[in-house]
Design an enzyme around this catalytic site. Structure first.
Site, short mmCIF file in Angstrom:
data_model
loop_
_atom_site.label_atom_id
_atom_site.label_comp_id
_atom_site.label_asym_id
_atom_site.label_seq_id
_atom_site.Cartn_x
_atom_site.Cartn_y
_atom_site.Cartn_z
N LYS A 1 2.17 49.20 35.66
CA LYS A 1 3.24 48.61 36.38
C LYS A 1 3.61 49.33 37.37
O LYS A 1 4.20 49.17 38.40
CB LYS A 1 4.43 48.12 35.62
CG LYS A 1 3.80 47.00 34.77
CD LYS A 1 5.34 46.12 34.38
CE LYS A 1 4.96 44.85 33.62
NZ LYS A 1 6.29 44.34 33.03
N LYS B 1 -7.28 40.90 32.21
CA LYS B 1 -6.17 39.90 31.42
C LYS B 1 -5.73 38.83 32.53
O LYS B 1 -5.71 38.96 33.88
CB LYS B 1 -5.12 40.70 31.00
CG LYS B 1 -4.19 39.81 30.33
CD LYS B 1 -2.84 40.78 29.88
CE LYS B 1 -1.65 39.94 29.80
NZ LYS B 1 -0.51 40.42 29.89
N LYS C 1 0.30 36.11 34.64
CA LYS C 1 1.06 35.19 35.11
C LYS C 1 1.48 35.51 36.40
O LYS C 1 1.68 34.72 37.34
CB LYS C 1 2.44 34.97 34.30
CG LYS C 1 3.22 35.87 34.07
CD LYS C 1 4.36 35.15 33.03
CE LYS C 1 5.27 36.32 32.61
NZ LYS C 1 5.70 36.48 31.42
#
Ligand code: TRP
Length: 332
Positions: free
Chosen positions: A116, A197, A200
């Site tokens: 992140k 992965k 979203k």
């Protein structure tokens, strides 16, 4: 019969994007499995969401949406505690105490923090760094036994266990040490880059199927999924795209790999992809219908939020006051 304590399940979802089929298969769908045998708490973790910049109006809207989705997926707000993290102040309060029992080095090793930070170079804030401690507080506050999570949260759960054990070792038993619950084979990958992965927040809409996508969009996205230059539907290395579609198809139909391979022998990828889309849409359609009904009743959702925040808070206060006493805070 001895007097056994009813065990507790806790999990949370961030209201930070439109949820995907990956969130559904990896988390949401499994939540209702536990509701008969366990005390269940399912939280909308809005405080986690602000570790990356959010549009306030959108965050608020998505908080209602995730709550509505919990209910639409079959969770009963009278039976399970479905609530919003920021409504229960004990999460942040416990997180502060646990911050003081978590090492800088431990947090530096969290792979999600590294990922992140790389993605949000201009906003590597302290909350992003201590995120796993807030997650530990979520879990430990309710003396949780079992935490249904996706693969990507496994490291955070291990840290939670370490923090709990450390605290218990210093102050005598305070926290239950939680176990992860991971559904095997339910890791869902991006349709565009099937080694990544399904996320979203992916910028490429074709990479993700959303729980709320209409049927024709779902089918179209599956039909565009990246595969390989062969024609055979089988799970193998180098066939990550097809393997991912097989996982998804298997989750929706309950069929095993051999059955899927036999079913699509000699028919090519096109037909297989459509079948995956059909199976996915068929399961999601009734959920979408319920979701829309629930979401349109804002006052109902607000009453759920309020009642359940009170129930959660009642439980949370017990753990927090125990912790405050143990560390030596004065009480009034
Ligand atoms: N970190 C989790 C995620 O991004 C969400 C989460 C927050 C969570 N607190 C939790 C999951 C507690 C399980 C238990 O997916």
């Amino acid at each position: 019969m001895e007097n056994e304590r009813k065990k507790t399940v806790f999990s949370g979802i961030q209201p930070s994007g439109n949820l995907t089929v990956g969130n559904y298969l990896g988390a949401l769908r499994n939540f209702s499995e536990f509701t008969d045998k366990y005390n269940c708490l399912y939280c909308v973790v809005d405080q986690h969401a602000i570790t990356v910049r959010q549009q306030p109006a959108e965050l608020r809207r998505r908080t209602y949406e995730v709550l509505a989705l919990y209910i639409a997926c079959g969770l009963d707000p009278e039976q399970s505690i479905l609530y919003v993290q920021s409504h229960v102040p004990q999460h942040a309060q416990l997180a502060w105490v646990l911050d003081c029992y978590t090492m800088f080095g431990e947090l530096s090793r969290m792979t999600q923090f590294k990922d992140k930070s790389a993605k949000n170079e201009n906003n590597i804030n302290a909350g992003l760094f201590t995120y796993p401690v807030l997650m530990a507080a979520d879990i430990l506050l309710y003396q949780t036994d079992l935490v249904p999570i996706g693969e990507d949260q496994k490291q955070h759960l291990e840290l939670t266990r370490d923090i709990a054990a450390r605290f218990n070792a210093v102050y005598s038993d305070t926290f239950v040490i939680p176990e992860p619950y991971m559904k095997s084979g339910a890791k869902i990958y991006s349709l565009a880059e099937p080694t990544k992965k399904m996320s979203k927040s992916d910028q490429n809409e074709n990479a993700v199927v959303r729980i709320l996508d209409p049927k024709d969009t779902i089918i179209k996205k599956f039909r565009r999924a990246v595969t390989d230059s062969e024609t055979e539907v089988r799970r193998a290395e180098g066939k990550e795209g097809i393997s991912n579609l097989m996982t998804i198809y298997s989750c929706f139909t309950g069929k095993k790999d051999e059955e899927i391979e036999a079913e699509f022998k000699g028919v090519g990828y096109g037909e297989f992809k459509t079948a995956v889309g059909e199976a996915c849409a068929a399961e999601l359609e009734p959920i979408q219908k319920r979701y829309n009904e629930i979401l349109s009743d804002k006052s109902y959702l607000e009453s759920v939020m309020k009642n359940n925040a009170e129930k959660a808070s009642y439980l949370a206060r017990k753990t927090l006051s125990k912790v405050y006493r143990k560390v030596g805070f004065t009480t009034l």
